[in-house]
Design a protein around this motif. Structure first.
Motif, PDB file in Angstrom:
ATOM      1  N   GLN A  51     -62.148  73.319-155.598  1.00  0.00           N
ATOM      2  CA  GLN A  51     -61.094  72.882-156.498  1.00  0.00           C
ATOM      3  C   GLN A  51     -61.165  71.385-156.802  1.00  0.00           C
ATOM      4  O   GLN A  51     -60.855  70.956-157.922  1.00  0.00           O
ATOM      5  N   SER A  52     -61.573  70.592-155.799  1.00  0.00           N
ATOM      6  CA  SER A  52     -61.515  69.132-155.930  1.00  0.00           C
ATOM      7  C   SER A  52     -62.738  68.519-156.591  1.00  0.00           C
ATOM      8  O   SER A  52     -62.639  67.447-157.199  1.00  0.00           O
ATOM      9  N   THR A  59     -61.317  71.276-149.654  1.00  0.00           N
ATOM     10  CA  THR A  59     -60.940  71.887-150.942  1.00  0.00           C
ATOM     11  C   THR A  59     -62.024  71.614-151.978  1.00  0.00           C
ATOM     12  O   THR A  59     -61.733  71.343-153.135  1.00  0.00           O
TER      13      THR A  59
END
Length: 436
Positions: A389-390, A386
């Motif tokens: 997003q992360s 991810t």
């Protein structure tokens, strides 16, 4: 058309002298903030140590202030100055027991701490301290306060224990305390922590403790201040990331200011190198942290307080390996860092080629990196699945930093411990809950 970054890039060959021009660019700055794009990259720690050694040797810097807790770093500071009972740098790092232990218990930090002690031994009067800025050691700091007072004023120690007993209802867990106090299940300990700090601030040094008595009192005061702010932080975590983040970075900025005031009160002007993650040192006003989430950080606060004396240096990488965990309190492991996303700062720097540094205050570089671009931030946890997003945040790099070091392909740092995931019981993991 020639890429302005390729023209402006200064190669980094690995030799210490490769930083000559960067040191000239740093000039007379009293605060040099050296960041890192991840908490687990060998090249970042190595470059930071090389620059710091030269700042201490050639520019008279007096301290390293790290994204670490005050009592844990105090053990290192004592050993560096020839005190304590530790027999080696690795032993002096022994209080870094909470997740993620590899953040400071690693080979690069061990080598730097050993060098710092040797420098102090060879150059008395020119020593440089090692101090912690962070606020995760709630219970260890409470113990440090009462232990100090036991040695100078048993009555004051009894009052400290009585005040700090307020925290006992949570079973020694700051997260449990924060949840209970925030949701009305326990009386907040804010007043008790504030009263203890005020009493310590009103004390004078104990003459019986000799010339270090003032340092001992100052350390106790910093631990009491840490308890006060850690109490606030523990409750704020349950109100959202932004408020907790701001409490934490404001505490770090306040600790830096206290180090300056204490050193200058002893007649020694202070020049301090700060070691922390890019997210704490790159000016938050030039990232989504500031313009969208209302978050501030240590770099911003330092620039605001000492605008003409602060130099911020970020570090980036495009690909390689990193020491990181897959989740909270999980063992550290070597993970592969994915190549920078298309259109990201990391891909832009990768196109220049090789390892280099950039002066972001030069007009051509500021023009090239002054617009909004995604920048990667890897903390103690890396989630490549991810990653967008992360780990990526919109930023304006030329406004975040004064210069950038870019190491195109990097390697994982080496922890001192074979397993480095277990959390010490009764304390919050370092960097919780953001991982930065």
């Amino acid at each position: 058309m020639t890429d302005p970054l390729q023209t402006a890039a200064r190669p980094l060959t690995g030799a210490s002298r490769a930083y000559d021009a960067l040191l000239e660019r740093i000039g007379d700055s009293r605060f040099v903030l050296i960041g890192e794009a991840s908490h687990g990259t060998h090249e970042f720690y190595r470059a930071r140590a090389r620059l710091t050694r030269r700042l201490i040797q050639e520019r008279g810097f007096t301290a390293v202030a790290a994204e670490a807790d005050w009592p844990d770093a105090s053990r290192v500071n004592r050993w560096v100055r020839g005190g304590g009972e530790d027999g080696s740098a690795q032993e002096a790092l022994g209080d870094f027991t909470r997740f993620p232990r590899w953040l400071w218990r690693n080979e690069d930090v061990r080598r730097f701490v050993a060098w710092l002690r040797e420098h102090t031994r060879r150059h008395p009067g020119q020593e440089a301290g090692f101090h912690g800025l962070d606020l995760y050691s709630l219970h260890r700091s409470m113990r440090a306060v009462t232990e100090y007072l036991e040695g100078v004023d048993p009555g004051a120690a009894a009052r400290a224990r009585e005040r700090y007993a307020c925290f006992d209802g949570s079973g020694g867990d700051p997260q449990t305390y924060g949840h209970a106090a925030e949701h009305g299940h326990q009386e907040p300990c804010e007043a008790a922590a504030a009263a203890q700090l005020l009493e310590l601030q009103r004390r004078g040094p104990d003459p019986a403790r000799g010339p270090l008595g003032g340092d001992d009192l100052f350390s106790a005061q910093q631990n009491a201040r840490l308890v006060q702010n850690a109490e606030r932080y523990s409750r704020a975590v349950f109100r959202g990331r932004g408020e907790a983040w701001n409490i934490r970075d404001t505490h770090m900025a306040g600790t830096l200011a206290a180090l300056v005031a204490h050193g200058e009160a002893q007649g020694r002007p202070q020049k301090i190198v700060v070691w922390a993650h890019n997210s704490h040192l790159g000016d938050a006003r030039a990232s989504e942290m500031g313009w969208a989430r209302g978050e501030l950080n240590l770099g911003q606060l330092t620039r605001e307080r000492w605008p003409d004396s602060t130099f911020i240096l970020g570090q980036t990488t495009h690909h390689g390996s990193v020491t990181a965990s897959g989740g909270w309190d999980q063992p550290a492991r070597v993970q592969q860092v994915r190549p920078g996303l298309p259109g990201s700062l990391e891909e832009r720097l990768h196109a220049v080629g090789g390892d280099f540094w950039l002066d972001l205050r030069s007009p051509e570089v500021a023009g090239a990196l002054g617009e909004e671009v995604l920048q990667r931030f890897i903390g103690v946890i890396y989630r490549p699945g991810t990653e967008r997003q992360s780990h990526y945040v919109p930023t304006r790099p030329a406004d975040m930093y004064g210069a950038l070091l870019h190491f195109d392909g990097t390697t994982a740092l080496v922890p001192l411990d074979a397993t480095a995931g277990a959390e010490e019981e009764g304390e919050v993991p370092e960097t919780y809950p953001t991982g930065l």
